[in-house]
Enzyme design. Structure first.
Site, PDB file in Angstrom:
ATOM      1  N   ARG A 149      -5.429 -18.175   4.015  1.00  0.00           N
ATOM      2  CA  ARG A 149      -4.041 -17.612   4.270  1.00  0.00           C
ATOM      3  C   ARG A 149      -3.272 -18.361   5.263  1.00  0.00           C
ATOM      4  O   ARG A 149      -2.435 -17.831   5.943  1.00  0.00           O
ATOM      5  CB  ARG A 149      -4.184 -16.291   4.614  1.00  0.00           C
ATOM      6  CG  ARG A 149      -4.732 -15.110   3.686  1.00  0.00           C
ATOM      7  CD  ARG A 149      -4.260 -13.583   3.996  1.00  0.00           C
ATOM      8  NE  ARG A 149      -5.294 -12.786   3.660  1.00  0.00           N
ATOM      9  CZ  ARG A 149      -5.990 -11.997   4.151  1.00  0.00           C
ATOM     10  NH1 ARG A 149      -5.990 -11.818   5.480  1.00  0.00           N
ATOM     11  NH2 ARG A 149      -7.100 -11.235   3.515  1.00  0.00           N
ATOM     12  N   ARG A 157       2.044 -14.435   6.365  1.00  0.00           N
ATOM     13  CA  ARG A 157       3.284 -13.776   7.079  1.00  0.00           C
ATOM     14  C   ARG A 157       3.230 -14.162   8.580  1.00  0.00           C
ATOM     15  O   ARG A 157       4.296 -13.566   9.310  1.00  0.00           O
ATOM     16  CB  ARG A 157       2.944 -12.211   6.825  1.00  0.00           C
ATOM     17  CG  ARG A 157       3.343 -11.774   5.664  1.00  0.00           C
ATOM     18  CD  ARG A 157       3.076 -10.470   5.358  1.00  0.00           C
ATOM     19  NE  ARG A 157       1.669 -10.193   5.478  1.00  0.00           N
ATOM     20  CZ  ARG A 157       1.395  -8.684   5.254  1.00  0.00           C
ATOM     21  NH1 ARG A 157       1.875  -7.651   5.773  1.00  0.00           N
ATOM     22  NH2 ARG A 157      -0.050  -8.751   5.257  1.00  0.00           N
ATOM     23  N   ARG A 182       9.850 -15.014   1.317  1.00  0.00           N
ATOM     24  CA  ARG A 182       9.472 -13.847   0.989  1.00  0.00           C
ATOM     25  C   ARG A 182      10.493 -12.424   0.919  1.00  0.00           C
ATOM     26  O   ARG A 182      10.439 -11.448   0.158  1.00  0.00           O
ATOM     27  CB  ARG A 182       8.254 -13.556   1.204  1.00  0.00           C
ATOM     28  CG  ARG A 182       6.935 -14.003   0.968  1.00  0.00           C
ATOM     29  CD  ARG A 182       6.194 -13.700  -0.390  1.00  0.00           C
ATOM     30  NE  ARG A 182       6.657 -12.320  -1.014  1.00  0.00           N
ATOM     31  CZ  ARG A 182       6.231 -11.331  -0.655  1.00  0.00           C
ATOM     32  NH1 ARG A 182       5.262 -11.024   0.084  1.00  0.00           N
ATOM     33  NH2 ARG A 182       6.692 -10.273  -1.307  1.00  0.00           N
ATOM     34  N   ASP A 235      -2.469 -15.188  -5.934  1.00  0.00           N
ATOM     35  CA  ASP A 235      -3.448 -13.767  -5.591  1.00  0.00           C
ATOM     36  C   ASP A 235      -4.367 -13.827  -6.355  1.00  0.00           C
ATOM     37  O   ASP A 235      -4.389 -14.142  -7.681  1.00  0.00           O
ATOM     38  CB  ASP A 235      -2.658 -12.550  -5.484  1.00  0.00           C
ATOM     39  CG  ASP A 235      -3.129 -11.548  -4.730  1.00  0.00           C
ATOM     40  OD1 ASP A 235      -4.038 -10.787  -5.556  1.00  0.00           O
ATOM     41  OD2 ASP A 235      -3.155 -11.282  -3.486  1.00  0.00           O
ATOM     42  N   TYR A 275     -11.842  -4.379  -7.145  1.00  0.00           N
ATOM     43  CA  TYR A 275     -10.432  -3.722  -7.139  1.00  0.00           C
ATOM     44  C   TYR A 275     -10.206  -3.099  -8.471  1.00  0.00           C
ATOM     45  O   TYR A 275      -9.309  -1.932  -8.428  1.00  0.00           O
ATOM     46  CB  TYR A 275      -9.721  -4.835  -7.157  1.00  0.00           C
ATOM     47  CG  TYR A 275      -9.630  -5.478  -5.816  1.00  0.00           C
ATOM     48  CD1 TYR A 275      -8.702  -4.700  -4.758  1.00  0.00           C
ATOM     49  CD2 TYR A 275     -10.196  -6.616  -5.212  1.00  0.00           C
ATOM     50  CE1 TYR A 275      -8.442  -5.265  -3.482  1.00  0.00           C
ATOM     51  CE2 TYR A 275      -9.773  -7.181  -3.958  1.00  0.00           C
ATOM     52  CZ  TYR A 275      -9.150  -6.602  -3.105  1.00  0.00           C
ATOM     53  OH  TYR A 275      -8.832  -6.876  -1.816  1.00  0.00           O
TER      54      TYR A 275
END
Length: 369
Positions: free
Chosen positions: A38, A42, A51, A87, A165
């Protein structure tokens, strides 16, 4: 890319820093290479700005934006590798499932798999170029845009993690719905896992054809399985993917790129993972370096495993922790990383301190060894 001419996956700039690739292959390096899971995230103000007001999966489908987000951490830090911004849930999308990013909740499946019959709703044959070509375009564009600065890593989720998921419908603390399938519907579970393994194999090969120079397989939910379930429902597919990817790369005369397996919390399986056909075994922060070395032997490179929360410490403390980590792993056959991804509230300055400490301490150790 969008509105412009599409770049082709050939004529890439010459690689200037191959330290990461040499470490992955077990070759000697002057310093220990470092990158962060990552690292395009963010915690970077420029990431948040790029973004802003853009849907998450719409961003994933924009090669131009994925390229920009992948390059941002490289402009700040002397990292030894880039990893494409994408992703793992683009694979269930390619199978026909709808996944949306819900603010404050995370990725959410509008119609998760509930009954065995729901497997019939999935595409049984997936043309990865048609469904995931936007990822391949992003890789090609990014590989050109990197100008040979560092290698580019491609990735995918592993079958069990993707399955969990698809059944849970999003994140879960217990994975009880997904695990119940393993006990109640073992045959259907294997059918789904096989379908996922086949798609992931084609997806990873497509990433190499597009320009990826290494591949990481994320078995992020390994820790929810016990040793027996891991042996039955995760490890066989992890092994199959490495074998099938390597076989297809040979068939298609593509580069045999190093492959990394990161199975979070799967300490009980480290010996098996070391023999699963991957050049690199990634580690989370809950295992001691010396213990990991003892279990995996001398024929694989290890990657990891600083506790991500260590980056909340003062910079001097980060340096001490990095030095201790390097002494534990040794500076060769080793790629420094965190034991999981960077968190959104982390300081970019502290990420920089981590990267610089890995380079400085590993050079010092190598010089005096």
């Amino acid at each position: 890319m969008e509105g412009g001419e599409r770049l082709l996956p050939k004529g890439f700039p010459k690689l200037k820093n191959d330290t990461f690739l040499r470490a992955a292959r077990g070759e000697e390096t002057e310093h220990t290479p470092v990158w962060c899971m990552r690292q395009a995230g963010r915690y970077l103000p420029e990431f948040r700005e790029t973004r802003a007001a853009q849907d998450f999966f719409a961003t994933c489908r924009s090669p131009k934006l994925c390229c920009e987000l992948t390059l941002q951490p490289l402009r700040r830090f002397p990292l030894d590798a880039a990893i494409i911004f994408s992703d793992i849930l683009v694979v269930p999308q390619a199978l026909g499932m709808e996944v949306v990013m819900v603010p404050g909740k995370g990725p959410t499946f509008t119609e998760p798999l509930k009954e065995v019959e729901d497997l019939l709703k999935l595409r049984q044959k997936v043309d990865v170029t048609a469904e995931l070509g936007y990822v391949f375009q992003a890789i090609t564009l990014t590989r050109h845009s990197l100008e040979g600065k560092v290698p580019l890593i491609g990735f995918s989720g592993a079958p069990w993690t993707l399955m969990s998921y698809m059944i849970e419908g999003g994140g879960s603390t217990t994975m009880a719905k997904a695990k119940s399938w393993l006990y109640r519907h073992p045959e259907a579970s294997h059918r789904l896992l096989r379908l996922l393994a086949d798609v992931v194999t084609d997806y990873l090969v497509g990433q190499v054809a597009a320009g990826a120079q290494a591949l990481q397989l994320f078995e992020s939910h390994a820790g929810h399985l016990g040793p027996e379930q891991f042996q039955d429902f995760a490890l066989p597919y992890i092994r199959d993917i490495s074998q099938a990817v390597k076989s297809k790369l040979k068939e298609e005369a593509l580069p045999l790129v190093p492959m990394i397996i990161f199975a979070k919390d799967a300490h009980y399986a480290l010996r098996d993972l070391a023999h699963a056909g991957y050049e690199v075994v990634g580690l989370d922060w809950t295992i001691r370096p010396q213990e990991a070395r003892a279990q995996t032997g001398k024929d694989v490179t290890l990657q990891g495993n600083l506790d991500p929360c260590a980056l909340y410490a003062p910079k001097e403390k980060i340096g001490e922790l990095v030095k201790k980590m390097l002494e534990g792993f040794g500076t060769q056959r080793y790629i420094a990383n965190l034991g999981h991804g960077l968190y959104p509230d982390m300081s970019p300055e502290h990420v920089g301190a981590f990267v610089e400490a890995v380079h400085a301490h590993s050079r010092h150790i190598n010089k005096h060894s």
